[in-house]
Write a protein that holds these residues in place. Structure first.
Motif, PDB file in Angstrom:
ATOM      1  N   MET A  74       9.968   1.444  -8.840  1.00 49.41           N
ATOM      2  CA  MET A  74      10.251   2.547  -7.909  1.00 49.41           C
ATOM      3  C   MET A  74       9.084   2.755  -6.946  1.00 49.41           C
ATOM      4  O   MET A  74       9.282   3.136  -5.795  1.00 49.41           O
ATOM      5  CB  MET A  74      10.565   3.833  -8.671  1.00 49.41           C
ATOM      6  N   PHE A  75       7.867   2.470  -7.403  1.00 51.11           N
ATOM      7  CA  PHE A  75       6.695   2.646  -6.550  1.00 51.11           C
ATOM      8  C   PHE A  75       6.482   1.427  -5.652  1.00 51.11           C
ATOM      9  O   PHE A  75       6.027   1.569  -4.520  1.00 51.11           O
ATOM     10  CB  PHE A  75       5.462   2.899  -7.413  1.00 51.11           C
ATOM     11  N   PHE A  76       6.803   0.256  -6.165  1.00 51.02           N
ATOM     12  CA  PHE A  76       6.732  -0.962  -5.359  1.00 51.02           C
ATOM     13  C   PHE A  76       7.750  -0.888  -4.211  1.00 51.02           C
ATOM     14  O   PHE A  76       7.395  -1.048  -3.033  1.00 51.02           O
ATOM     15  CB  PHE A  76       7.013  -2.171  -6.245  1.00 51.02           C
ATOM     16  N   GLY A  77       8.997  -0.604  -4.564  1.00 48.22           N
ATOM     17  CA  GLY A  77      10.034  -0.478  -3.535  1.00 48.22           C
ATOM     18  C   GLY A  77       9.819   0.741  -2.657  1.00 48.22           C
ATOM     19  O   GLY A  77      10.019   0.683  -1.439  1.00 48.22           O
ATOM     20  N   GLY A  78       9.390   1.846  -3.273  1.00 48.94           N
ATOM     21  CA  GLY A  78       9.128   3.045  -2.488  1.00 48.94           C
ATOM     22  C   GLY A  78       8.016   2.830  -1.476  1.00 48.94           C
ATOM     23  O   GLY A  78       8.084   3.329  -0.348  1.00 48.94           O
ATOM     24  N   SER A 228       0.671   3.712  -9.797  1.00 47.43           N
ATOM     25  CA  SER A 228       1.752   3.829  -8.816  1.00 47.43           C
ATOM     26  C   SER A 228       1.239   3.592  -7.399  1.00 47.43           C
ATOM     27  O   SER A 228       1.911   2.941  -6.584  1.00 47.43           O
ATOM     28  CB  SER A 228       2.415   5.208  -8.921  1.00 47.43           C
ATOM     29  N   CYS A 229       0.034   4.084  -7.091  1.00 46.35           N
ATOM     30  CA  CYS A 229      -0.540   3.885  -5.751  1.00 46.35           C
ATOM     31  C   CYS A 229      -0.806   2.410  -5.484  1.00 46.35           C
ATOM     32  O   CYS A 229      -0.515   1.906  -4.392  1.00 46.35           O
ATOM     33  CB  CYS A 229      -1.824   4.689  -5.612  1.00 46.35           C
ATOM     34  N   PHE A 230      -1.361   1.713  -6.461  1.00 46.16           N
ATOM     35  CA  PHE A 230      -1.618   0.283  -6.271  1.00 46.16           C
ATOM     36  C   PHE A 230      -0.309  -0.492  -6.138  1.00 46.16           C
ATOM     37  O   PHE A 230      -0.209  -1.415  -5.323  1.00 46.16           O
ATOM     38  CB  PHE A 230      -2.447  -0.264  -7.428  1.00 46.16           C
TER      39      PHE A 230
END
Length: 329
Positions: A74-78, A228-230
């Motif tokens: 979700m964080f990669f795609g987001g 999540s930031c990375f």
């Protein structure tokens, strides 16, 4: 006093060595386009930078924090969608778009993590999966903003910044390599900091860590937000590479692939996830050219790694080296 000075000297020498290794790796990557005209090789390295960051950031949770997340995509795609939308619709500069992506991801990661890190083991894993599926459904449903199942197409504007023109593929390659090496180095420093050792203590024995005065919930939350930031920066690289963003980037299978990367490379060696990312990308590229039964063949390969090595490649090598040292001693 002497002990503290010795520790400080050791930390300083370690940091210097890691700087040197990072600069050497960056130099080697930088000269590849000058030595080889292979576009396929450069494409592979750009994707490796994106997925290497994704897998390494996830291993911050799994290998160092003991938190198995099924929703890291979700964080990669987001990150990919946020960056693409900022560039397309807001018309900001590339650095501003990256900063905005990381900031928004940190906020979302803090909100999601504040709920998830209170839970343990399988409950944590499935709650992260639930949030990931929720984000994926928003991407599919908000057609006016995200393009629905077609994704964000039409290209991403790439204005020149600091003399860097990302419309030039070679400069895009160098920029991706820089982001990849910089993120891996930053994650390494974080994991070698007092925070990183506190995270390991929480992983090994949360009750003892709490008794020693460590705020377990806060440490887990910080790790969740940082990872999540990375991961979002990995999404930025991928968005630049494909000049858009697509729902597959945030689907649960992407989280599964990141876990496969960690399994294949190794949980307990820092570069294990990066090695696993390279192997999985290589297997994907080769298998899709050879057979249409891509999923079946890849599943067999993962089983071979899981049952044959019983750990990632670098973990297996580490165990062999330790056995050799014992025998030699």
């Amino acid at each position: 006093m002497r002990a503290s000075q010795s520790v400080a000297t050791t930390d300083g020498s370690t940091r210097t060595r890691e700087w040197a290794i990072a600069l050497l790796a960056l130099a080697i990557l930088a000269v590849i386009p000058l030595l080889s005209s292979s576009r396929a090789l450069q494409d592979f390295i750009i994707r490796l930078a994106a997925f290497g960051i994704l897998a390494t950031s996830l291993n911050m949770l799994i290998g160092y924090g003991g938190m198995v997340s099924f929703g890291h995509a979700m964080f990669f795609g987001g990150g990919a969608y946020t960056f693409a939308l900022l560039m397309q619709k807001a018309g900001v500069s590339v650095p501003s778009a990256i900063a905005g992506t990381v900031l928004l991801t940190a906020v979302v990661g803090a909100l999601v993590g504040a709920i998830c890190v209170r839970l343990k083991e399988i409950y944590f894993a499935f709650l992260t999966l639930a949030f990931q599926m929720f984000v994926h459904r928003i991407i599919l449903s908000w057609v006016d903003m995200t393009g629905g199942d077609q994704g964000i197409t039409g290209g991403i504007p790439r204005p020149v910044f600091l003399g860097i023109n990302l419309a030039n593929f070679r400069e895009l390659y160098w920029f991706a390599c820089f982001l990849g090496v910089a993120c891996l180095l930053l994650i390494r420093w974080i994991l070698q900091s007092p925070f990183g050792y506190s995270l390991r203590m929480v992983r090994d024995n949360a009750d003892r860590a709490w008794f020693l005065g460590i705020n377990v919930w806060r440490i887990r939350l910080y790790a969740f937000v940082l990872s999540s930031c990375f991961a979002s920066i990995g999404g930025v690289i991928m968005a630049l590479f494909v000049s858009g963003a697509f729902p597959e980037f945030s689907y649960w299978t992407m989280s599964g692939e990141a876990i496969f990367m960690i399994m294949m490379g190794g949980l307990h060696m820092y570069l294990g996830p990066l090695v696993g990312a390279g192997l999985l990308l290589l297997f994907n590229d080769v298998i899709t050219r050879v057979t249409e039964s891509h999923g079946l063949v890849l599943g067999v390969i993962v089983l071979i790694f899981a049952l044959g090595f019983k750990r990632g490649i670098l973990d297996f090598v580490l165990q062999l080296s330790r056995r050799f040292k014992r025998v030699k001693a």
